[in-house]
Design a protein around this motif. Structure first.
Motif, mmCIF file in Angstrom:
data_model
loop_
_atom_site.group_PDB
_atom_site.id
_atom_site.type_symbol
_atom_site.label_atom_id
_atom_site.label_comp_id
_atom_site.label_asym_id
_atom_site.label_seq_id
_atom_site.Cartn_x
_atom_site.Cartn_y
_atom_site.Cartn_z
ATOM 1 N N GLU A 147 0.822 -1.207 0.000
ATOM 2 C CA GLU A 147 0.000 0.000 0.000
ATOM 3 C C GLU A 147 0.858 1.259 0.000
ATOM 4 O OE1 GLU A 147 -3.424 2.142 2.799
ATOM 5 O OE2 GLU A 147 -2.798 0.074 3.172
ATOM 6 N N ASP A 148 2.010 1.207 0.653
ATOM 7 C CA ASP A 148 2.835 2.397 0.839
ATOM 8 C C ASP A 148 4.071 2.458 -0.034
ATOM 9 O OD1 ASP A 148 1.187 3.490 2.849
ATOM 10 O OD2 ASP A 148 2.126 2.221 4.368
ATOM 11 N N LEU A 149 4.485 1.343 -0.624
ATOM 12 C CA LEU A 149 5.725 1.319 -1.398
ATOM 13 C C LEU A 149 5.606 0.346 -2.557
ATOM 14 C CD1 LEU A 149 8.743 2.350 -1.409
ATOM 15 C CD2 LEU A 149 9.297 0.172 -0.302
ATOM 16 N N SER A 150 6.021 0.817 -3.722
ATOM 17 C CA SER A 150 6.081 -0.030 -4.912
ATOM 18 C C SER A 150 7.550 -0.265 -5.259
ATOM 19 C CB SER A 150 5.369 0.651 -6.083
ATOM 20 O OG SER A 150 5.567 -0.069 -7.281
ATOM 21 N N VAL A 151 7.883 -1.512 -5.587
ATOM 22 C CA VAL A 151 9.258 -1.877 -5.926
ATOM 23 C C VAL A 151 9.263 -2.609 -7.259
ATOM 24 C CG1 VAL A 151 11.339 -3.122 -5.213
ATOM 25 C CG2 VAL A 151 9.806 -2.138 -3.478
ATOM 26 N N THR A 152 10.004 -2.075 -8.223
ATOM 27 C CA THR A 152 10.146 -2.744 -9.521
ATOM 28 C C THR A 152 11.614 -2.735 -9.917
ATOM 29 O OG1 THR A 152 9.743 -0.681 -10.727
ATOM 30 C CG2 THR A 152 7.848 -2.094 -10.324
ATOM 31 N N VAL A 153 12.022 -3.758 -10.662
ATOM 32 C CA VAL A 153 13.390 -3.841 -11.171
ATOM 33 C C VAL A 153 13.338 -4.178 -12.646
ATOM 34 C CG1 VAL A 153 15.639 -4.981 -10.995
ATOM 35 C CG2 VAL A 153 14.266 -4.630 -8.935
ATOM 36 N N GLU A 154 14.027 -3.364 -13.439
ATOM 37 C CA GLU A 154 14.061 -3.589 -14.874
ATOM 38 C C GLU A 154 15.353 -3.011 -15.438
ATOM 39 O OE1 GLU A 154 11.312 -2.762 -18.870
ATOM 40 O OE2 GLU A 154 10.653 -2.102 -16.889
ATOM 41 N N ASN A 155 16.024 -3.791 -16.263
ATOM 42 C CA ASN A 155 17.256 -3.353 -16.926
ATOM 43 C C ASN A 155 18.302 -2.841 -15.936
ATOM 44 O OD1 ASN A 155 16.163 -3.907 -19.510
ATOM 45 N ND2 ASN A 155 15.145 -1.909 -19.525
ATOM 46 N N GLY A 156 18.417 -3.537 -14.809
ATOM 47 C CA GLY A 156 19.447 -3.193 -13.841
ATOM 48 C C GLY A 156 19.095 -2.052 -12.912
ATOM 49 N N VAL A 157 17.885 -1.495 -13.037
ATOM 50 C CA VAL A 157 17.484 -0.343 -12.227
ATOM 51 C C VAL A 157 16.314 -0.738 -11.329
ATOM 52 C CG1 VAL A 157 16.589 2.016 -12.252
ATOM 53 C CG2 VAL A 157 18.250 1.284 -13.981
ATOM 54 N N GLY A 158 16.474 -0.500 -10.039
ATOM 55 C CA GLY A 158 15.396 -0.736 -9.088
ATOM 56 C C GLY A 158 14.700 0.567 -8.768
ATOM 57 N N LEU A 159 13.389 0.600 -8.936
ATOM 58 C CA LEU A 159 12.590 1.791 -8.647
ATOM 59 C C LEU A 159 11.835 1.581 -7.345
ATOM 60 C CD1 LEU A 159 11.319 4.544 -9.399
ATOM 61 C CD2 LEU A 159 9.582 3.262 -10.701
ATOM 62 N N ILE A 210 9.719 4.161 6.363
ATOM 63 C CA ILE A 210 11.177 4.128 6.296
ATOM 64 C C ILE A 210 11.670 2.688 6.393
ATOM 65 C CG2 ILE A 210 13.310 4.805 7.454
ATOM 66 C CD1 ILE A 210 11.979 7.036 5.856
ATOM 67 N N GLY A 211 11.019 1.892 7.224
ATOM 68 C CA GLY A 211 11.381 0.484 7.321
ATOM 69 C C GLY A 211 11.173 -0.258 6.009
ATOM 70 N N LEU A 212 10.053 0.019 5.343
ATOM 71 C CA LEU A 212 9.804 -0.599 4.039
ATOM 72 C C LEU A 212 10.883 -0.203 3.031
ATOM 73 C CD1 LEU A 212 5.933 -0.134 3.584
ATOM 74 C CD2 LEU A 212 7.146 -2.274 4.041
ATOM 75 N N LEU A 213 11.241 1.074 3.010
ATOM 76 C CA LEU A 213 12.286 1.552 2.100
ATOM 77 C C LEU A 213 13.611 0.850 2.371
ATOM 78 C CD1 LEU A 213 11.740 5.421 1.901
ATOM 79 C CD2 LEU A 213 11.757 3.832 -0.029
ATOM 80 N N VAL A 214 13.988 0.811 3.622
ATOM 81 C CA VAL A 214 15.262 0.195 3.985
ATOM 82 C C VAL A 214 15.283 -1.280 3.622
ATOM 83 C CG1 VAL A 214 16.713 -0.488 5.940
ATOM 84 C CG2 VAL A 214 15.833 1.846 5.793
ATOM 85 N N ASP A 215 14.226 -1.996 3.971
ATOM 86 C CA ASP A 215 14.185 -3.436 3.691
ATOM 87 C C ASP A 215 14.234 -3.714 2.191
ATOM 88 O OD1 ASP A 215 14.096 -3.991 6.381
ATOM 89 O OD2 ASP A 215 11.930 -4.308 6.446
ATOM 90 N N ALA A 216 13.512 -2.924 1.402
ATOM 91 C CA ALA A 216 13.529 -3.111 -0.046
ATOM 92 C C ALA A 216 14.907 -2.793 -0.612
ATOM 93 C CB ALA A 216 12.471 -2.227 -0.699
ATOM 94 N N ALA A 217 15.510 -1.703 -0.148
ATOM 95 C CA ALA A 217 16.840 -1.332 -0.632
ATOM 96 C C ALA A 217 17.872 -2.384 -0.257
ATOM 97 C CB ALA A 217 17.238 0.036 -0.079
ATOM 98 N N ARG A 218 17.768 -2.922 0.947
ATOM 99 C CA ARG A 218 18.729 -3.948 1.371
ATOM 100 C C ARG A 218 18.568 -5.229 0.558
ATOM 101 N NH1 ARG A 218 18.722 -3.799 7.943
ATOM 102 N NH2 ARG A 218 20.565 -5.091 7.709
#
Length: 259
Positions: free
Chosen positions: A6-18, A34-42
């Motif tokens: 609901e709060d964060l969308s994560v996609t990866v395409e052509n080497g780029v994570g959005l 912030i926790g969602l962002l950190v966990d997705a980035a990690r």
């Protein structure tokens, strides 16, 4: 790869994570986001499929920081909540993958801190970067004591923090706060193009170079966060802070008495 909440969308395409925050229009953050962002980035940090991250948001503004007006998770023990949030925020600076922030509308307070956690920022002439803490009556946070002077220099950082005035796109570009200026409303498009360009470079070399350039940054930010929180806790208890927050919510000029 695609993962949505609901709060964060994560996609990866052509080497780029959005990583897209989804709390429009202001995209206020709290410990959960912030926790969602950190966990997705990690998670993406450990993936061979992702070489660059783009941090973006849905809606009118990039991020207005914490929402003190409606509570936003800060209506209980503000110090304890902020301590947990900062502990998570510090982990953003441990990410090894380059990060580009696509900044539309306003990046205010902690939202400015989030933008400054990235390696680069893409804005347009209408983007506003605002370190509004002094007009709210408390100390800056989110590691801005370290990141903002590193990006724009000590004098420009002091000017932003002490005056709390908005810095718009052209000036932000001139002082280095915005690395690139896009055509109006095309920040994300340019950020993604730039990310694909970086993703075409040798990934081991990119991480090595970035590690050298950012050596010690995570440690210095973690130390700054402790000091920032201590100062915030002290100033949150003052009458000036109560006045600053009330004036902001009521859209009027605050009257500070040094109390």
């Amino acid at each position: 790869m695609q993962a949505d909440s609901e709060d964060l969308s994560v996609t990866v395409e052509n080497g780029v994570g959005l990583l897209e925050m989804r709390r429009p229009p202001a995209n206020y953050f709290d410990e959960h986001l912030i926790g969602l962002l950190v966990d997705a980035a990690r998670e993406l940090d450990g993936s061979a499929d992702c070489r660059v991250l783009v941090l973006a948001s849905e809606g009118k503004h990039f991020c207005a920081g914490a929402d003190f007006g409606t509570g936003g998770g800060f209506d209980g023990d503000r110090v304890a909540v902020s301590e947990r949030l900062y502990r998570r925020a510090a982990q953003l600076f441990e990410i090894r993958t380059p990060i580009i922030a696509a900044v539309q509308g306003a990046a205010v307070g902690g939202g400015l801190g989030l933008a400054c956690a990235a390696d680069f920022r893409v804005a347009d002439e209408n983007t506003r970067f605002v370190a509004n803490f002094a007009m709210l009556g408390f100390h800056q946070g989110f590691g801005l004591s370290v990141t903002l002077p590193e990006i724009v220099g000590r004098q420009a950082a002091a000017g932003m923090l002490l005056s709390a005035r908005p810095v718009r796109g052209q000036e932000a570009h001139r002082i280095g706060l915005a690395d690139r200026l896009a055509e109006p409303s095309r920040q994300r498009e340019q950020a993604m193009a730039w990310a694909r360009e970086l993703a075409s470079a040798a990934p081991l070399a990119v991480r090595s170079i970035r590690s050298t350039l950012r050596a010690g940054l995570a440690r210095r930010v973690a130390e700054a966060l402790e000091h920032e929180l201590a100062e915030q806790a002290r100033l949150w208890a003052t009458a000036d802070c109560a006045e600053g927050i009330a004036a902001s919510l009521e859209r009027r000029s605050p009257v500070f008495r040094g109390e």
